[in-house]
Write an enzyme that holds these catalytic residues in place. Sequence first.
Site, PDB file in Angstrom:
ATOM      1  N   ASP A 132       0.571  -1.430   0.096  1.00 14.22           N
ATOM      2  CA  ASP A 132       0.141  -0.328   0.280  1.00 14.22           C
ATOM      3  C   ASP A 132       0.582   1.372  -0.131  1.00 14.22           C
ATOM      4  O   ASP A 132       1.783   1.360   1.519  1.00 14.22           O
ATOM      5  CB  ASP A 132      -0.541   0.340   1.579  1.00 14.22           C
ATOM      6  CG  ASP A 132      -2.065   1.024   1.162  1.00 14.22           C
ATOM      7  OD1 ASP A 132      -2.526   1.632  -0.173  1.00 14.22           O
ATOM      8  OD2 ASP A 132      -2.433   1.426   2.173  1.00 14.22           O
ATOM      9  N   ASP A 133       0.725   1.848  -1.338  1.00 21.12           N
ATOM     10  CA  ASP A 133       1.571   3.498  -1.055  1.00 21.12           C
ATOM     11  C   ASP A 133       2.977   3.237  -1.475  1.00 21.12           C
ATOM     12  O   ASP A 133       3.726   3.622  -0.840  1.00 21.12           O
ATOM     13  CB  ASP A 133       1.146   4.328  -0.013  1.00 21.12           C
ATOM     14  CG  ASP A 133       0.118   5.358  -0.308  1.00 21.12           C
ATOM     15  OD1 ASP A 133      -1.231   4.546  -0.668  1.00 21.12           O
ATOM     16  OD2 ASP A 133      -0.270   5.897   0.589  1.00 21.12           O
ATOM     17  N   CYS A 141      -5.654   4.188  -3.963  1.00 21.69           N
ATOM     18  CA  CYS A 141      -6.249   3.426  -3.493  1.00 21.69           C
ATOM     19  C   CYS A 141      -7.495   2.704  -3.736  1.00 21.69           C
ATOM     20  O   CYS A 141      -7.466   1.384  -4.694  1.00 21.69           O
ATOM     21  CB  CYS A 141      -6.290   3.444  -2.117  1.00 21.69           C
ATOM     22  SG  CYS A 141      -4.370   3.548  -0.656  1.00 21.69           S
ATOM     23  N   LYS A 175      -6.577  -5.039   3.629  1.00 21.07           N
ATOM     24  CA  LYS A 175      -6.403  -4.074   3.862  1.00 21.07           C
ATOM     25  C   LYS A 175      -7.348  -4.891   2.209  1.00 21.07           C
ATOM     26  O   LYS A 175      -6.876  -5.382   1.383  1.00 21.07           O
ATOM     27  CB  LYS A 175      -5.857  -3.346   2.931  1.00 21.07           C
ATOM     28  CG  LYS A 175      -6.301  -1.668   2.226  1.00 21.07           C
ATOM     29  CD  LYS A 175      -5.877  -0.870   1.768  1.00 21.07           C
ATOM     30  CE  LYS A 175      -6.228   0.092   1.064  1.00 21.07           C
ATOM     31  NZ  LYS A 175      -5.669   1.479   1.316  1.00 21.07           N
ATOM     32  N   HIS A 224     -11.054  -2.056   1.411  1.00 17.18           N
ATOM     33  CA  HIS A 224     -11.057  -0.964   0.700  1.00 17.18           C
ATOM     34  C   HIS A 224     -11.665  -0.678  -0.772  1.00 17.18           C
ATOM     35  O   HIS A 224     -11.405   0.283  -1.418  1.00 17.18           O
ATOM     36  CB  HIS A 224      -9.432  -0.391   0.833  1.00 17.18           C
ATOM     37  CG  HIS A 224     -10.287   1.281   0.696  1.00 17.18           C
ATOM     38  ND1 HIS A 224      -8.581   2.457   0.522  1.00 17.18           N
ATOM     39  CD2 HIS A 224     -10.789   1.986   1.489  1.00 17.18           C
ATOM     40  CE1 HIS A 224      -9.133   3.005   0.943  1.00 17.18           C
ATOM     41  NE2 HIS A 224     -10.636   3.055   1.502  1.00 17.18           N
ATOM     42  N   HIS A 262       1.646   2.141   4.515  1.00 14.41           N
ATOM     43  CA  HIS A 262       0.708   3.722   4.879  1.00 14.41           C
ATOM     44  C   HIS A 262       0.259   3.773   5.926  1.00 14.41           C
ATOM     45  O   HIS A 262       0.947   4.014   6.792  1.00 14.41           O
ATOM     46  CB  HIS A 262      -0.495   3.261   4.278  1.00 14.41           C
ATOM     47  CG  HIS A 262      -2.360   4.895   3.969  1.00 14.41           C
ATOM     48  ND1 HIS A 262      -1.943   5.469   5.012  1.00 14.41           N
ATOM     49  CD2 HIS A 262      -3.056   4.235   2.608  1.00 14.41           C
ATOM     50  CE1 HIS A 262      -3.398   5.655   4.123  1.00 14.41           C
ATOM     51  NE2 HIS A 262      -3.353   5.265   3.252  1.00 14.41           N
ATOM     52  N   ASP A 288       0.481  -0.708  -5.157  1.00 10.93           N
ATOM     53  CA  ASP A 288      -0.924  -0.916  -5.629  1.00 10.93           C
ATOM     54  C   ASP A 288      -1.295   1.110  -6.689  1.00 10.93           C
ATOM     55  O   ASP A 288      -1.950   1.280  -7.055  1.00 10.93           O
ATOM     56  CB  ASP A 288      -2.939  -0.195  -4.378  1.00 10.93           C
ATOM     57  CG  ASP A 288      -1.563   0.571  -3.754  1.00 10.93           C
ATOM     58  OD1 ASP A 288      -1.064   0.730  -3.462  1.00 10.93           O
ATOM     59  OD2 ASP A 288      -3.098   0.789  -3.105  1.00 10.93           O
ATOM     60  N   HIS A 289       0.709   1.638  -6.195  1.00  9.94           N
ATOM     61  CA  HIS A 289       0.508   3.003  -7.164  1.00  9.94           C
ATOM     62  C   HIS A 289       1.436   3.674  -6.268  1.00  9.94           C
ATOM     63  O   HIS A 289       1.642   3.069  -5.465  1.00  9.94           O
ATOM     64  CB  HIS A 289      -0.642   3.933  -6.782  1.00  9.94           C
ATOM     65  CG  HIS A 289      -1.705   4.387  -5.454  1.00  9.94           C
ATOM     66  ND1 HIS A 289      -0.786   5.072  -4.085  1.00  9.94           N
ATOM     67  CD2 HIS A 289      -2.757   3.537  -4.613  1.00  9.94           C
ATOM     68  CE1 HIS A 289      -0.977   5.046  -3.225  1.00  9.94           C
ATOM     69  NE2 HIS A 289      -2.375   4.466  -3.743  1.00  9.94           N
ATOM     70  N   LYS A 320       2.015   9.391  -5.752  1.00  9.54           N
ATOM     71  CA  LYS A 320       0.379   8.843  -5.469  1.00  9.54           C
ATOM     72  C   LYS A 320      -0.858  10.222  -5.654  1.00  9.54           C
ATOM     73  O   LYS A 320      -0.799  11.873  -5.219  1.00  9.54           O
ATOM     74  CB  LYS A 320      -0.058   8.349  -4.043  1.00  9.54           C
ATOM     75  CG  LYS A 320      -1.342   8.170  -3.680  1.00  9.54           C
ATOM     76  CD  LYS A 320      -1.097   8.048  -1.734  1.00  9.54           C
ATOM     77  CE  LYS A 320      -2.387   7.375  -1.526  1.00  9.54           C
ATOM     78  NZ  LYS A 320      -2.499   7.640  -0.262  1.00  9.54           N
TER      79      LYS A 320
END
Length: 584
Positions: free
Chosen positions: A38-39, A78, A137, A139, A293, A345-346, A370
């Site tokens: 994540d991130d 996300c 996660k 989301h 994150h 994810d990014h 992001k």
Amino acid sequence: LCFRRYLLTALSSCLFWNMFGLTAAMDSKPNILLFLADDLGIGDIGCYGNDSIRTPNIDRLAREGVKLTQHIAAAPLCTPSRAAFLTGRYPIRSGMASSNRYRALQWNAGSGGLPANETTFARLLQQQGYTTGLIGKWHQGVNCESFSDHCHHPLNHGFDYFYGMPFTLLNNCQENKPPELDVALQAKLWLYSQIITLAVLTLTAGKLIGLVSIHWKIIACFTLAGGLFFISWYSSYGFVQYWNCVLMRNHNVTEQPMRLERTASLMLKEAVSFIRRNRHGPFLLFVSFLHVHTPLFTTAKFLGKSRHGLYGDNVEEMDWMVGKILDLLDKEGLKNRTFTYFASDHGGHLEAQDRSAQLGGWNGIYKGGKGMGGWEGGIRVPGVFRWPGVLPAGTVIDEPTSLMDIYPTVVHLAGGILPQDRVIDGRNLVPLLRGRAQKSEHEFLFHYCGSYLHAVRWHQKDSGAIWKAHYVTPVFHPPGAGACYGKGICPCFGEGVTRHDPPLLFDLSRDPSETKPLSADTEPLFDTVIRKIGKAVEEHRRTLTPVPEQLSLYNVVWKPWLQPCCGIFPFCWCDKEGDSTQSL
């Protein structure tokens, strides 16, 4: 002569068994293990050039498998990126792309989420006999109309087992951290509450001493309005930790609020347990990390251990978790029977800072991060695959690929058939990963920011050029800073963006950092490329059909009747994990 015959026999036998092993591996259904950070920025791990953060386990995957250098997320945030990952489709097709400033789900108690009519790869693998699990996660939403309908829940999207956060980590999940969730709206509600309260007190005092002639009903109306603003502020933002920072096992809340000091151990324990339970396979395990994150909560044994501050500590803890799971595959004899993938994810969150400390990732040589739908730093991510004996070790592929490609790839490996009633934007990567194909099947990739098309990539296969046209770019703050500091993330529309006509054009094969925009004066093919990309945009838009917007203002707002709660609302508190964590 005898020695020669012996040598030929041995070589023939070795070749036979190698070919037999490869054929057997391809004929059987592999276990599928998907890691998604994540991130995480593409420049945050060793195999992509970082020398200040130690990631030996992710690097091991790259060394033993295939590394992609142009792996692209379908969205720079996300919720939409993960929707595209799960469905193999641009998020605008499923309604998971926003036309307002709320580009990700804001609450567990919102009504938006991944629609029930979307078919995830988990659903298709489930139909092929796989046991499917998601740890970490989600989301993608929880409920639609009541607190227990679970219409958006992982178990309603093809997962047999879920343990983790239905939402995402936030600063709000940790005590003494500055709030992160919709700070601007929270501040406005609090300001309006204060103004109305002051007005009510002033009017009341004036009425009592005879300075103001006003009906008590008007004062009562002001009091009611102030009360509503205060309740809106306090009931939602005053309890973010209770409303959003929760853990669930399947449909049941197990921790509300979460105890972050043991979350990493719980996630690892659940991943290990799932693999052990299903070691006879085939299984799909999606390990969706809460790392990296904010608030970057890191357990004590990793604090201060990296050369990159708290962020580096958190990355190294995640890498350790990857290593523990890979070690388990070795121990259970599953390594050669498991198709493993690692990505983010990014891009990294450049604006995540605490005074002078950088709390977001590093995107290497790529501009932006992001939230930025067009610039490479927001969408170019790590992409690593391993399947010993099938995928050639130590391979590097520079062709454009997408997170959406995981969908058709794993469905192919499982022997499934892609849905025929909808557009699937991903492409099967198996031929490319095995070296049977030299070029990506993607000719064009469309880069959205919310529901707004910001840029388009054209893979001109005959020349090897990677053209990229930017129609919209964010306005950096302060100018030239490379990010939108002070705003959280860059906007997709309005005064915070610049529209380009003609578009900004780059050749990423020569200028991957997007520092030198081309023009008709400097690039002879400029007009030809722009026309080609413009035609592709028109064709792409003809494939889009209107769908309900899952991230509309109504769908993202907090609704108390949808709140997951392990008690009687609003008294939502529980700790069902106790001391269940053990050292792993």
